[in-house]
Design a protein around this motif. Sequence first.
Motif, PDB file in Angstrom:
ATOM      1  N   VAL A 200      74.625  36.722  11.521  1.00  0.00           N
ATOM      2  CA  VAL A 200      75.648  37.756  11.331  1.00  0.00           C
ATOM      3  C   VAL A 200      76.686  37.652  12.445  1.00  0.00           C
ATOM      4  O   VAL A 200      76.329  37.525  13.621  1.00  0.00           O
ATOM      5  N   VAL A 201      77.957  37.699  12.068  1.00  0.00           N
ATOM      6  CA  VAL A 201      79.059  37.828  13.013  1.00  0.00           C
ATOM      7  C   VAL A 201      79.966  38.941  12.509  1.00  0.00           C
ATOM      8  O   VAL A 201      80.416  38.904  11.356  1.00  0.00           O
ATOM      9  N   ILE A 202      80.223  39.962  13.353  1.00  0.00           N
ATOM     10  CA  ILE A 202      81.080  41.074  12.968  1.00  0.00           C
ATOM     11  C   ILE A 202      82.098  41.351  14.071  1.00  0.00           C
ATOM     12  O   ILE A 202      81.900  40.981  15.227  1.00  0.00           O
ATOM     13  N   THR A 203      83.187  41.990  13.687  1.00  0.00           N
ATOM     14  CA  THR A 203      84.133  42.540  14.655  1.00  0.00           C
ATOM     15  C   THR A 203      84.329  44.012  14.334  1.00  0.00           C
ATOM     16  O   THR A 203      84.292  44.411  13.158  1.00  0.00           O
ATOM     17  N   MET A 204      84.516  44.810  15.393  1.00  0.00           N
ATOM     18  CA  MET A 204      84.649  46.259  15.253  1.00  0.00           C
ATOM     19  C   MET A 204      85.951  46.730  15.892  1.00  0.00           C
ATOM     20  O   MET A 204      86.443  46.121  16.840  1.00  0.00           O
ATOM     21  N   ALA A 205      86.486  47.823  15.369  1.00  0.00           N
ATOM     22  CA  ALA A 205      87.658  48.470  15.967  1.00  0.00           C
ATOM     23  C   ALA A 205      87.555  49.959  15.705  1.00  0.00           C
ATOM     24  O   ALA A 205      87.483  50.390  14.545  1.00  0.00           O
ATOM     25  N   ALA A 206      87.507  50.743  16.773  1.00  0.00           N
ATOM     26  CA  ALA A 206      87.443  52.207  16.677  1.00  0.00           C
ATOM     27  C   ALA A 206      86.311  52.660  15.766  1.00  0.00           C
ATOM     28  O   ALA A 206      86.466  53.575  14.946  1.00  0.00           O
ATOM     29  N   GLY A 207      85.158  51.997  15.895  1.00  0.00           N
ATOM     30  CA  GLY A 207      83.994  52.394  15.118  1.00  0.00           C
ATOM     31  C   GLY A 207      83.952  51.875  13.701  1.00  0.00           C
ATOM     32  O   GLY A 207      83.018  52.189  12.949  1.00  0.00           O
ATOM     33  N   THR A 208      84.942  51.067  13.297  1.00  0.00           N
ATOM     34  CA  THR A 208      84.993  50.508  11.943  1.00  0.00           C
ATOM     35  C   THR A 208      84.797  49.004  11.984  1.00  0.00           C
ATOM     36  O   THR A 208      85.374  48.318  12.842  1.00  0.00           O
ATOM     37  N   CYS A 209      84.003  48.508  11.077  1.00  0.00           N
ATOM     38  CA  CYS A 209      83.802  47.061  10.949  1.00  0.00           C
ATOM     39  C   CYS A 209      85.031  46.464  10.266  1.00  0.00           C
ATOM     40  O   CYS A 209      85.338  46.811   9.121  1.00  0.00           O
ATOM     41  N   ILE A 210      85.754  45.592  10.962  1.00  0.00           N
ATOM     42  CA  ILE A 210      86.964  45.022  10.378  1.00  0.00           C
ATOM     43  C   ILE A 210      86.750  43.608   9.833  1.00  0.00           C
ATOM     44  O   ILE A 210      87.607  43.071   9.130  1.00  0.00           O
ATOM     45  N   ALA A 271      64.402  38.373   3.815  1.00  0.00           N
ATOM     46  CA  ALA A 271      65.814  38.063   4.068  1.00  0.00           C
ATOM     47  C   ALA A 271      66.585  39.351   4.329  1.00  0.00           C
ATOM     48  O   ALA A 271      67.429  39.417   5.237  1.00  0.00           O
ATOM     49  N   GLY A 272      66.284  40.389   3.553  1.00  0.00           N
ATOM     50  CA  GLY A 272      66.918  41.681   3.768  1.00  0.00           C
ATOM     51  C   GLY A 272      66.545  42.292   5.100  1.00  0.00           C
ATOM     52  O   GLY A 272      67.393  42.864   5.808  1.00  0.00           O
ATOM     53  N   VAL A 273      65.285  42.173   5.483  1.00  0.00           N
ATOM     54  CA  VAL A 273      64.833  42.710   6.768  1.00  0.00           C
ATOM     55  C   VAL A 273      65.523  41.978   7.918  1.00  0.00           C
ATOM     56  O   VAL A 273      65.991  42.594   8.893  1.00  0.00           O
ATOM     57  N   MET A 274      65.598  40.645   7.824  1.00  0.00           N
ATOM     58  CA  MET A 274      66.274  39.884   8.872  1.00  0.00           C
ATOM     59  C   MET A 274      67.749  40.253   8.953  1.00  0.00           C
ATOM     60  O   MET A 274      68.325  40.336  10.051  1.00  0.00           O
ATOM     61  N   LEU A 275      68.378  40.495   7.814  1.00  0.00           N
ATOM     62  CA  LEU A 275      69.784  40.893   7.812  1.00  0.00           C
ATOM     63  C   LEU A 275      69.957  42.244   8.496  1.00  0.00           C
ATOM     64  O   LEU A 275      70.882  42.422   9.304  1.00  0.00           O
ATOM     65  N   ARG A 276      69.104  43.198   8.207  1.00  0.00           N
ATOM     66  CA  ARG A 276      69.197  44.515   8.864  1.00  0.00           C
ATOM     67  C   ARG A 276      69.052  44.381  10.380  1.00  0.00           C
ATOM     68  O   ARG A 276      69.806  44.989  11.150  1.00  0.00           O
ATOM     69  N   ARG A 277      68.092  43.590  10.814  1.00  0.00           N
ATOM     70  CA  ARG A 277      67.882  43.413  12.247  1.00  0.00           C
ATOM     71  C   ARG A 277      69.084  42.729  12.899  1.00  0.00           C
ATOM     72  O   ARG A 277      69.520  43.116  13.999  1.00  0.00           O
ATOM     73  N   ALA A 278      69.604  41.707  12.210  1.00  0.00           N
ATOM     74  CA  ALA A 278      70.758  40.998  12.758  1.00  0.00           C
ATOM     75  C   ALA A 278      71.975  41.913  12.837  1.00  0.00           C
ATOM     76  O   ALA A 278      72.730  41.880  13.821  1.00  0.00           O
ATOM     77  N   LEU A 279      72.180  42.728  11.833  1.00  0.00           N
ATOM     78  CA  LEU A 279      73.305  43.661  11.846  1.00  0.00           C
ATOM     79  C   LEU A 279      73.190  44.658  12.996  1.00  0.00           C
ATOM     80  O   LEU A 279      74.178  44.963  13.678  1.00  0.00           O
ATOM     81  N   GLU A 280      71.993  45.155  13.215  1.00  0.00           N
ATOM     82  CA  GLU A 280      71.801  46.126  14.280  1.00  0.00           C
ATOM     83  C   GLU A 280      72.086  45.503  15.644  1.00  0.00           C
ATOM     84  O   GLU A 280      72.760  46.101  16.490  1.00  0.00           O
ATOM     85  N   ARG A 281      71.579  44.293  15.864  1.00  0.00           N
ATOM     86  CA  ARG A 281      71.830  43.645  17.154  1.00  0.00           C
ATOM     87  C   ARG A 281      73.296  43.266  17.301  1.00  0.00           C
ATOM     88  O   ARG A 281      73.880  43.382  18.391  1.00  0.00           O
ATOM     89  N   ALA A 282      73.917  42.803  16.207  1.00  0.00           N
ATOM     90  CA  ALA A 282      75.332  42.448  16.272  1.00  0.00           C
ATOM     91  C   ALA A 282      76.173  43.676  16.606  1.00  0.00           C
ATOM     92  O   ALA A 282      77.124  43.592  17.403  1.00  0.00           O
ATOM     93  N   ARG A 283      75.834  44.822  16.035  1.00  0.00           N
ATOM     94  CA  ARG A 283      76.595  46.042  16.306  1.00  0.00           C
ATOM     95  C   ARG A 283      76.476  46.434  17.777  1.00  0.00           C
ATOM     96  O   ARG A 283      77.459  46.871  18.381  1.00  0.00           O
ATOM     97  N   THR A 284      75.296  46.291  18.359  1.00  0.00           N
ATOM     98  CA  THR A 284      75.138  46.676  19.772  1.00  0.00           C
ATOM     99  C   THR A 284      75.908  45.743  20.695  1.00  0.00           C
ATOM    100  O   THR A 284      76.268  46.130  21.814  1.00  0.00           O
ATOM    101  N   ARG A 285      76.186  44.536  20.230  1.00  0.00           N
ATOM    102  CA  ARG A 285      76.905  43.567  21.061  1.00  0.00           C
ATOM    103  C   ARG A 285      78.420  43.653  20.870  1.00  0.00           C
ATOM    104  O   ARG A 285      79.178  43.113  21.693  1.00  0.00           O
ATOM    105  N   ALA A 286      78.856  44.212  19.774  1.00  0.00           N
ATOM    106  CA  ALA A 286      80.292  44.239  19.458  1.00  0.00           C
ATOM    107  C   ALA A 286      80.999  45.289  20.304  1.00  0.00           C
ATOM    108  O   ALA A 286      80.487  46.377  20.531  1.00  0.00           O
ATOM    109  N   THR A 287      82.199  44.937  20.764  1.00  0.00           N
ATOM    110  CA  THR A 287      83.052  45.894  21.465  1.00  0.00           C
ATOM    111  C   THR A 287      84.367  46.007  20.714  1.00  0.00           C
ATOM    112  O   THR A 287      84.841  45.041  20.095  1.00  0.00           O
ATOM    113  N   ALA A 288      84.972  47.176  20.740  1.00  0.00           N
ATOM    114  CA  ALA A 288      86.218  47.406  19.993  1.00  0.00           C
ATOM    115  C   ALA A 288      87.368  46.627  20.614  1.00  0.00           C
ATOM    116  O   ALA A 288      87.385  46.380  21.803  1.00  0.00           O
TER     117      ALA A 288
END
Length: 288
Positions: A200-210, A271-288
Amino acid sequence: MIPGSFDYHRPTTIVAAVALLTELGEDARPLAGGHSLIPLMKTRLAAPEHLIDLGGIEGLNVIELDGDEIVIGAMTTQHALISSPLLAELLPIVRETALMIADPQIRYKGTIGGNCANGDPGNDMPALMQCLNARYALTGVTGTRDVSARSFYLGAYETALAAGEILTSVRIPIPPAGHGYAYEKLKRKVGDYATAAAAVVITMAAGTCISASIGLTNVSETPLWAAEAGGILTGSALDVATIDRAVAAAEAITNPASDMRGPSEYRTKMAGVMLRRALERARTRATA
């Protein structure tokens, strides 16, 4: 078991390696780290008459910055990926994924090119490369062409490599600063292929996943890029209901085999469980 007999070639240039592959045709196979090919040869599931060792070719083990992309030579080992300060700074998910491949002994010899080019759905790098929207440089007698990782994998051990072509480098766009990332892998023991895994790779801005990109490992005949699931997450606050929808969309594109790692239904759910875990860790690492 012992492999069948073969002739060994060690060219010193890409041109010479491609010429050998073209001349020898289906009887020849390129050799990178050997951790996928040699076991197949030992069980006689592969019996090439010629091995073309790419280890003597200079320039295939680089990790370098090229504008807004990172270029990794195909013969770069997993150990080198783990040790690279450049990747640690700009693409830390590559290091995180490499650390989950097999064991240290294999990581010293196994290469990113071999992991990506083999077409084995159990390999970890292909789904990550799809998640990162990487491109592969494929070199043949007519020159080099770029192919997206998202269109490279056609089936189990079937890829877009044409006869006589060699994957020579991987080109990865650098994600924005402050991006969140994670690779989560469920396996039975150290060194095993994934029962299921998610990048998972995400970017966040003001609390929203962009932006959100998701790759899935070993839950189909090919690595999977979960485009619909990523689209569901984009524009959301990554709330529980939205994540549930995204996970369901990701699970829907899987089609894992029932094997020693578990029945198909179990592996889909993992696969769904791994995705949930990856999303949670990615969110904790993301900065706005």
